[in-house]
Design an enzyme around this catalytic site. Structure first.
Site, PDB file in Angstrom:
ATOM      1  N   GLU A 161       0.863  -1.177   0.000  1.00 29.52           N
ATOM      2  CA  GLU A 161       0.000   0.000   0.000  1.00 29.52           C
ATOM      3  C   GLU A 161       0.901   1.230   0.000  1.00 29.52           C
ATOM      4  O   GLU A 161       1.819   1.317   0.825  1.00 29.52           O
ATOM      5  CB  GLU A 161      -0.903   0.016   1.232  1.00 29.52           C
ATOM      6  CG  GLU A 161      -1.884   1.179   1.245  1.00 29.52           C
ATOM      7  CD  GLU A 161      -2.774   1.197   2.477  1.00 29.52           C
ATOM      8  OE1 GLU A 161      -3.565   2.153   2.603  1.00 29.52           O
ATOM      9  OE2 GLU A 161      -2.663   0.279   3.316  1.00 29.52           O
ATOM     10  N   ARG A 171       5.766 -13.027   9.514  1.00 28.13           N
ATOM     11  CA  ARG A 171       6.395 -11.747   9.214  1.00 28.13           C
ATOM     12  C   ARG A 171       7.747 -11.675   9.913  1.00 28.13           C
ATOM     13  O   ARG A 171       8.035 -12.434  10.836  1.00 28.13           O
ATOM     14  CB  ARG A 171       5.516 -10.592   9.657  1.00 28.13           C
ATOM     15  CG  ARG A 171       5.255 -10.562  11.148  1.00 28.13           C
ATOM     16  CD  ARG A 171       4.390  -9.382  11.545  1.00 28.13           C
ATOM     17  NE  ARG A 171       5.035  -8.119  11.244  1.00 28.13           N
ATOM     18  CZ  ARG A 171       4.444  -6.932  11.339  1.00 28.13           C
ATOM     19  NH1 ARG A 171       3.162  -6.874  11.695  1.00 28.13           N
ATOM     20  NH2 ARG A 171       5.084  -5.836  11.080  1.00 28.13           N
ATOM     21  N   LYS A 186       4.403   1.081  10.512  1.00 30.75           N
ATOM     22  CA  LYS A 186       4.484   2.307   9.715  1.00 30.75           C
ATOM     23  C   LYS A 186       4.074   3.527  10.541  1.00 30.75           C
ATOM     24  O   LYS A 186       4.655   4.597  10.403  1.00 30.75           O
ATOM     25  CB  LYS A 186       3.589   2.188   8.471  1.00 30.75           C
ATOM     26  CG  LYS A 186       4.144   1.303   7.371  1.00 30.75           C
ATOM     27  CD  LYS A 186       3.211   1.336   6.164  1.00 30.75           C
ATOM     28  CE  LYS A 186       3.711   0.452   5.044  1.00 30.75           C
ATOM     29  NZ  LYS A 186       2.800   0.466   3.879  1.00 30.75           N
TER      30      LYS A 186
END
Length: 601
Positions: free
Chosen positions: A65, A304, A314
């Site tokens: 994204e 992850r 983020k």
């Protein structure tokens, strides 16, 4: 030919196996995707049916994204997806999941493309002489997504819910209590279609309604309790402008994007595991309606990256930037790819790191030293060597004029790289005055200390043997000068070099030709291994010593090196000429990593 071009040769390289490789190899062996057609571009079932058999045996995608800069966790995903596509002769698509107009920006789009290419990957393919750039964005599919939503409404699989957000939350239930049907759930398809078109036409404000999939409000998996698939957002999109005021939810958009692009293996991190049943449900419904082709893509999850002394949120990374705790997204202490690059990490080092940590479904932490070790192993064979003095004090050879002549300089030399003679040699001047490390002198040496102290002899690397006389101090007791005698006929590389045996060898830079340089000594940004674990305030774990800047002296050749040039400063570690601030005549170097792991020791 593109490295992503289908070719059996790519599969011959031996790679460490993992569960994803085993899945792909099993699918290839059983021809699971062999009958797929490819229309040349993303499209629906009819579009692909009109094309030839898909020449790519596997199609994967990297779908970030564009709402921030990529970090080390994304590097793992990039290496995984593009690497698997390369190794199995397939294609990896570069796709932007730009379904949220409020958080996305073209700055992030450009930085993401740059990061992927810098890491050594690309999204091109070439078949039968025709080159295709597989660079896509979810917003290009908004038209199809809307069409798919209307189909679900007409087929009785979706409805417009006009409950408030609080009411929907309360009626959703929890793990011990089933959800409650919305009072709007039993509207007719015609009513739902009319309300959905009212949403599309801007007749309803933000939050007034959502489109929900009609699945099962009592499902044990809460993600199947009629999840929202469209919401109202009167916001300008960086790509589609004001064309739309309704936008698909990520969980609805992502599987559709995969299907339109003919993706075979949709690889996600484990937090999406609970969403896989909805992914499969949506694929089944749209295949039933003839909108998408079969077989559909399948989602697979891996763990992850959890790296000690690092955060990858983020939101928290943005907080570090916005509050001035670091000097930007590319601050060399940041785990962003632009930060790692500026720190001195190479693409090969990051690829090596990702290969070493492997791919599993296990939740585990990778020690930061593994990342640093990959960088050392990569740079050891290719970084030019140089001498640098980071904490300089003057060394004066008191008998130099007598033995060598006043003003005389002696040219010394060393290989650019000890294992690559083809790279040539470097030269520098030995004279009466030199720079040495302040820590290389002690009045009274501790046990095992073999460097400079009164009466001891050491070799100045690539130069001469000297005998220390002592030091000069100022009124505050600070050493201002170390003094020594030159031992004649002991220059490295000459017949007398081995005449005197010494235990200590120290590095130095000549005062006559040494160049002053700004050297930034970077360390780990956080002092705790898991700075935000358990909801802790991660800012409380910031390492106050994560950056110190010194004026150092370096070999003369480093004054004209290019920005981005990498060196091993002998005895100190690996350094890089800063990408932005380094200029010829004004050198600036960043410490990438020390020669060995000394953290906490």
């Amino acid at each position: 030919m593109s490295s992503n071009t289908p070719t059996p040769d790519n599969k011959d390289a031996v790679k460490p196996s993992n569960f994803l490789r085993q899945i792909i190899e099993s699918d290839l062996a059983h021809h699971v995707h062999a009958n797929r057609h490819w229309g040349g571009t993303p499209g629906d079932a009819a579009h692909h049916a009109a094309g030839p058999l898909d020449p790519a045996p596997v199609r994967l995608r990297f779908p970030p994204e564009p709402n921030g800069y990529l970090h080390i966790g994304h590097a793992k995903s990039i290496c995984l997806n593009f690497g698997l596509a390369r190794d199995y002769g397939g294609v990896c698509h570069m796709r932007f999941d730009d379904t949220n107009p409020e958080k996305e920006d073209l700055e992030y789009v450009e930085s993401i493309l740059d990061a992927v290419q810098w890491l050594g990957f690309h999204w091109d393919s070439e078949y039968q002489g025709q080159k295709t750039a597989h660079l896509y964005q979810a917003s290009d599919y908004f038209g199809f997504m809307y069409r798919a939503a209307e189909y679900l409404i007409e087929a009785g699989h979706a409805y417009v819910d006009e409950q408030s957000a609080d009411e929907m939350r309360a009626n959703r239930g929890d793990f011990s209590k089933p959800g409650v049907n919305s009072p709007f759930r039993d509207r007719s398809p015609a009513e739902n279609l009319a309300r959905f078109r009212a949403m599309r036409d801007g007749q309803l404000p933000d939050g007034a309604a959502v489109l929900r999939a009609k699945i099962d409000m009592a499902a044990p998996n809460i993600n199947l309790r009629d999840p929202a698939i469209y919401r109202i957002k009167h916001a300008e999109h960086h790509h589609t402008g004001n064309t739309w005021c309704i936008y698909p939810m990520y969980t609805f958009a992502h599987p559709i994007e995969d299907a339109l692009e003919n993706i075979t293996h949709s690889i996600c991190t484990l937090e999406f595991e609970d969403q896989r049943p909805f992914y499969d449900w949506l694929m089944e419904r749209l295949i039933e309606g003839g909108l998408l082709a079969s077989p559909p893509p399948k989602q697979y999850e891996f763990s992850r990256l959890n790296l000690t002394y690092v955060i990858t949120s983020k939101r928290k990374l943005a907080q570090l930037v916005n509050e001035g705790h670091v000097q930007g997204w590319d601050d060399p202490r940041m785990p962003t790819i632009v930060g790692l690059r500026r720190r001195g990490y190479s693409p090969e080092a990051l690829q090596l790191f990702c290969e070493r940590i492997g791919v599993t479904k296990d939740y585990s932490w990778i020690d930061y030293s593994t990342l640093e070790g990959a960088l050392r192993d990569d740079l050891d064979s290719k970084a030019a060597r140089a001498m640098a003095v980071l904490d300089p004090v003057k060394l004066v050879i008191t008998n130099w004029d007598e033995l060598m002549g006043a003003g005389t300089l002696d040219t010394c030399g060393a290989p650019v790289h000890p294992h690559h003679p083809e790279l040539g040699r470097r030269s520098f001047q030995f004279g009466k005055e030199l720079w040495i490390e302040r820590g290389d002198y002690e009045d009274v040496p501790p046990k095992g200390y073999h460097r400079l102290y009164p009466g001891n002899k050491v070799r100045l690397k690539y130069g001469h043997v000297i005998e220390c006389q002592g030091a000069v101090r100022d009124a505050n007791g600070q050493i201002t000068e170390v003094q020594a005698l030159l031992v004649p006929d002991t220059k490295s590389g000459t017949p007398g070099a081995d005449a005197i045996k010494v235990k200590g060898v120290i590095t130095w830079v000549g005062a006559a030709d040494g160049v002053a340089a700004e050297v930034r000594l970077y360390d780990r940004l956080f002092s705790e291994a898991q700075p935000d674990a358990g909801g802790k305030d991660f800012l409380a774990s910031l390492n106050p010593n994560s950056l110190s800047t010194v004026t150092a002296y370096v070999e003369p050749a480093l004054a004209s090196c290019a920005a981005g040039a990498q060196f091993q400063f002998e005895r100190h570690g690996y350094f890089v000429a800063d990408r932005l601030d380094h200029q010829p005549g004004q050198p600036v170097f960043n410490r990438a990593v020390g020669l060995k792991d000394s953290w906490g020791k």
